[in-house]
Design a protein around this motif. Structure first.
Motif, PDB file in Angstrom:
ATOM      1  N   ARG A 218       0.830  -1.203   0.000  1.00  0.00           N
ATOM      2  CA  ARG A 218       0.000   0.000   0.000  1.00  0.00           C
ATOM      3  C   ARG A 218       0.868   1.258   0.000  1.00  0.00           C
ATOM      4  NH1 ARG A 218      -4.339  -0.464   4.694  1.00  0.00           N
ATOM      5  NH2 ARG A 218      -4.949   1.581   3.824  1.00  0.00           N
ATOM      6  N   LEU A 219       1.936   1.250   0.778  1.00  0.00           N
ATOM      7  CA  LEU A 219       2.837   2.399   0.782  1.00  0.00           C
ATOM      8  C   LEU A 219       3.597   2.490  -0.532  1.00  0.00           C
ATOM      9  CD1 LEU A 219       4.284   2.420   4.419  1.00  0.00           C
ATOM     10  CD2 LEU A 219       2.386   3.735   3.476  1.00  0.00           C
ATOM     11  N   ASP A 220       3.936   1.332  -1.121  1.00  0.00           N
ATOM     12  CA  ASP A 220       4.590   1.339  -2.433  1.00  0.00           C
ATOM     13  C   ASP A 220       3.735   2.057  -3.468  1.00  0.00           C
ATOM     14  OD1 ASP A 220       6.742  -0.103  -1.445  1.00  0.00           O
ATOM     15  OD2 ASP A 220       5.995  -2.042  -2.158  1.00  0.00           O
ATOM     16  N   SER A 221       2.419   1.928  -3.330  1.00  0.00           N
ATOM     17  CA  SER A 221       1.520   2.534  -4.315  1.00  0.00           C
ATOM     18  C   SER A 221       1.169   3.981  -3.984  1.00  0.00           C
ATOM     19  CB  SER A 221       0.232   1.705  -4.420  1.00  0.00           C
ATOM     20  OG  SER A 221      -0.483   1.715  -3.194  1.00  0.00           O
ATOM     21  N   LEU A 249       7.619  -0.728   8.397  1.00  0.00           N
ATOM     22  CA  LEU A 249       7.104   0.284   7.467  1.00  0.00           C
ATOM     23  C   LEU A 249       7.877   1.588   7.602  1.00  0.00           C
ATOM     24  CD1 LEU A 249       3.258  -0.266   7.913  1.00  0.00           C
ATOM     25  CD2 LEU A 249       4.700  -1.133   6.074  1.00  0.00           C
ATOM     26  N   ILE A 250       8.150   1.988   8.833  1.00  0.00           N
ATOM     27  CA  ILE A 250       8.877   3.241   9.061  1.00  0.00           C
ATOM     28  C   ILE A 250      10.250   3.203   8.395  1.00  0.00           C
ATOM     29  CG2 ILE A 250      10.035   4.617  10.839  1.00  0.00           C
ATOM     30  CD1 ILE A 250       7.674   3.973  12.692  1.00  0.00           C
ATOM     31  N   LEU A 251      10.983   2.125   8.611  1.00  0.00           N
ATOM     32  CA  LEU A 251      12.345   2.028   8.092  1.00  0.00           C
ATOM     33  C   LEU A 251      12.383   1.778   6.587  1.00  0.00           C
ATOM     34  CD1 LEU A 251      14.006  -0.080  10.931  1.00  0.00           C
ATOM     35  CD2 LEU A 251      14.205   2.378  10.542  1.00  0.00           C
ATOM     36  N   SER A 252      11.361   1.139   6.050  1.00  0.00           N
ATOM     37  CA  SER A 252      11.362   0.814   4.624  1.00  0.00           C
ATOM     38  C   SER A 252      10.821   1.939   3.748  1.00  0.00           C
ATOM     39  CB  SER A 252      10.530  -0.458   4.380  1.00  0.00           C
ATOM     40  OG  SER A 252      11.094  -1.564   5.050  1.00  0.00           O
ATOM     41  N   HIS A 253      10.107   2.907   4.358  1.00  0.00           N
ATOM     42  CA  HIS A 253       9.516   4.019   3.590  1.00  0.00           C
ATOM     43  C   HIS A 253       9.791   5.330   4.330  1.00  0.00           C
ATOM     44  CE1 HIS A 253       7.179   1.406   0.825  1.00  0.00           C
ATOM     45  NE2 HIS A 253       7.170   0.593   1.856  1.00  0.00           N
ATOM     46  N   TRP A 254      11.048   5.576   4.603  1.00  0.00           N
ATOM     47  CA  TRP A 254      11.415   6.691   5.478  1.00  0.00           C
ATOM     48  C   TRP A 254      10.918   8.031   4.978  1.00  0.00           C
ATOM     49  CZ3 TRP A 254      12.140   7.747  10.140  1.00  0.00           C
ATOM     50  CH2 TRP A 254      12.799   8.901  10.548  1.00  0.00           C
ATOM     51  N   SER A 255      10.984   8.275   3.676  1.00  0.00           N
ATOM     52  CA  SER A 255      10.562   9.581   3.158  1.00  0.00           C
ATOM     53  C   SER A 255       9.073   9.827   3.393  1.00  0.00           C
ATOM     54  CB  SER A 255      10.876   9.676   1.656  1.00  0.00           C
ATOM     55  OG  SER A 255      10.159   8.688   0.931  1.00  0.00           O
ATOM     56  N   GLN A 256       8.275   8.765   3.481  1.00  0.00           N
ATOM     57  CA  GLN A 256       6.839   8.905   3.708  1.00  0.00           C
ATOM     58  C   GLN A 256       6.464   8.888   5.185  1.00  0.00           C
ATOM     59  OE1 GLN A 256       6.495   5.486   0.578  1.00  0.00           O
ATOM     60  NE2 GLN A 256       4.426   6.238   0.891  1.00  0.00           N
ATOM     61  N   THR A 257       7.323   8.326   6.002  1.00  0.00           N
ATOM     62  CA  THR A 257       6.925   8.026   7.381  1.00  0.00           C
ATOM     63  C   THR A 257       7.591   8.887   8.442  1.00  0.00           C
ATOM     64  OG1 THR A 257       8.673   6.334   7.615  1.00  0.00           O
ATOM     65  CG2 THR A 257       6.540   5.615   6.731  1.00  0.00           C
ATOM     66  N   GLN A 258       8.597   9.703   8.078  1.00  0.00           N
ATOM     67  CA  GLN A 258       9.422  10.333   9.104  1.00  0.00           C
ATOM     68  C   GLN A 258       8.647  11.268  10.031  1.00  0.00           C
ATOM     69  OE1 GLN A 258      12.423  13.005   7.363  1.00  0.00           O
ATOM     70  NE2 GLN A 258      11.457  12.693   5.379  1.00  0.00           N
ATOM     71  N   ARG A 259       7.616  11.927   9.538  1.00  0.00           N
ATOM     72  CA  ARG A 259       6.837  12.811  10.420  1.00  0.00           C
ATOM     73  C   ARG A 259       5.995  12.005  11.409  1.00  0.00           C
ATOM     74  NH1 ARG A 259       6.305  18.175   9.581  1.00  0.00           N
ATOM     75  NH2 ARG A 259       7.283  19.071   7.728  1.00  0.00           N
ATOM     76  N   LYS A 310      14.032  -8.436   1.580  1.00  0.00           N
ATOM     77  CA  LYS A 310      14.693  -7.408   0.767  1.00  0.00           C
ATOM     78  C   LYS A 310      14.342  -5.989   1.214  1.00  0.00           C
ATOM     79  CE  LYS A 310      14.972 -10.194  -3.464  1.00  0.00           C
ATOM     80  NZ  LYS A 310      14.484 -10.322  -4.865  1.00  0.00           N
ATOM     81  N   ARG A 311      13.395  -5.852   2.120  1.00  0.00           N
ATOM     82  CA  ARG A 311      12.994  -4.524   2.578  1.00  0.00           C
ATOM     83  C   ARG A 311      14.118  -3.872   3.393  1.00  0.00           C
ATOM     84  NH1 ARG A 311       8.561  -2.253  -0.004  1.00  0.00           N
ATOM     85  NH2 ARG A 311       7.129  -3.947  -0.542  1.00  0.00           N
TER      86      ARG A 311
END
Length: 334
Positions: A218-221, A249-259, A310-311
């Motif tokens: 879902r975050l990939d999309s 999720l936080i570590l694999s999608h840092w640009s989306q999750t950092q806030r 692989k994440r």
């Protein structure tokens, strides 16, 4: 599909009446013995594969097991190959799964020798190896998220009630200061259940793996992390088992999750606990002396253990991203 269903039900109903008779009188006795069993298996396989073409019959088939006695092997086989049932009858599939996996006996039963069976008894071992493609979890999350989440949460809660024997967690948990207030996630030992550790049942591990794989996709999309986060952690009272998928999720999608990640990074207990996860993810594997892994084939599917490995989260610890919030300081000699 409708005709296959009627043939299948004719065979099954006759076997229910004569469970120990190898030659029931279906089809006027023209097909018997091993040929009839082969036909039964073929009909069931094809009906499940094309169940999305007959959703009402799919629901009827799953509900029919409530009144059947000699069907344990068939029910386990359906959970191992569900075909398109998650698309055709998701709510009925969840009810069927729960009635199949959760025994009628009260938690705490023991097998001979005094050793505990575990929440799901010997059935749990029939769903190895642990995988996001194992069981109906990922299929349900894709086709009917509310039912997929209902199944995973029910199995997690049941497993905790089995191990805790109905006791309360007291202070056993982690508090996260979420935007809407502090949230207590009880039962710290469940944190590693999505990594097949700390005694987590295999079924629950696969369910949590599927939950992570679904949320990652879902975050990939491009979906909002806030929305995905709420689906993962659930309502107040949900255990620490859901925190590790959040960390992934936080570590694999840092640009989306950092806030949104700030409350989780602000928990010293979670930062410390996640270090043990990193060691497990990157430590040496136990030698497979007996070659058992070769006997355990991961179910085919659109997600796999390798996809999760692989994440980026598998190669990082949660406390490693703390530096992104701090200003860059230049140190000068006095």
């Amino acid at each position: 599909v409708e005709q296959m269903y009627h043939w299948l039900r004719e065979i099954e109903l006759d076997r229910e009446k004569h469970p120990h008779w190898e030659n029931p009188g279906v089809f006027s006795g023209s097909i018997q013995g091993d040929l009839l069993r082969s036909l039964e298996d073929t009909l069931r396989f094809n009906f499940l594969a094309f169940a999305f073409r007959a959703p009402l019959l799919a629901a009827e088939y799953l509900e029919s097991f409530e009144a059947r006695t000699y069907s344990d092997e068939i029910k386990i086989g359906i959970l191992q190959f569900r075909g398109s049932l998650a698309q055709a009858a998701p709510a009925e599939l969840v009810d069927f799964t729960l009635s199949t996996l959760i025994p009628e006996e009260q938690p705490g039963r023991q097998r001979h020798g005094g050793l505990p069976e575990g929440p799901f008894g010997f059935t749990d071992g029939k769903f190895l190896p642990c995988s996001p493609a194992q069981g109906p979890f990922f299929d349900l999350l894709i086709h009917s998220p509310q039912n997929g989440l209902r199944l995973i949460r029910r199995l997690v809660d049941y497993s905790i009630s089995f191990f805790s024997r109905g006791t309360t967690p007291a202070r056993d948990g982690i508090t996260i200061q979420l935007s809407d207030g502090p949230r207590f996630f009880p039962w710290v030992r469940t944190y590693m259940w999505s990594r097949e550790a700390y005694g987590g049942p295999y079924l629950v591990t696969s369910g949590l793996m599927a939950l992570e794989a679904w949320a990652q996709r879902r975050l990939d999309s491009g979906e909002s992390f806030e929305l995905v986060l709420q689906d993962v952690i659930g309502d107040a009272g949900a255990p620490a088992a859901y925190l590790l998928p959040v960390v992934d999720l936080i570590l694999s999608h840092w640009s989306q999750t950092q806030r949104t990640a700030i409350p989780f990074l602000g928990s010293p207990e979670l930062l410390c606990l996640d270090r043990s996860r990193f060691v497990r993810d990157n430590g040496p594997e136990f030698p497979d002396i007996l070659g058992l892994k070769e006997l355990q084939k991961e179910p085919p599917g659109i997600v796999s253990n390798e996809d999760l490995k692989k994440r980026p989260s598998r190669r990082a610890m949660l406390d490693q991203v703390l530096g992104y919030y701090a200003p860059v300081l230049e140190l000068h000699d006095p």
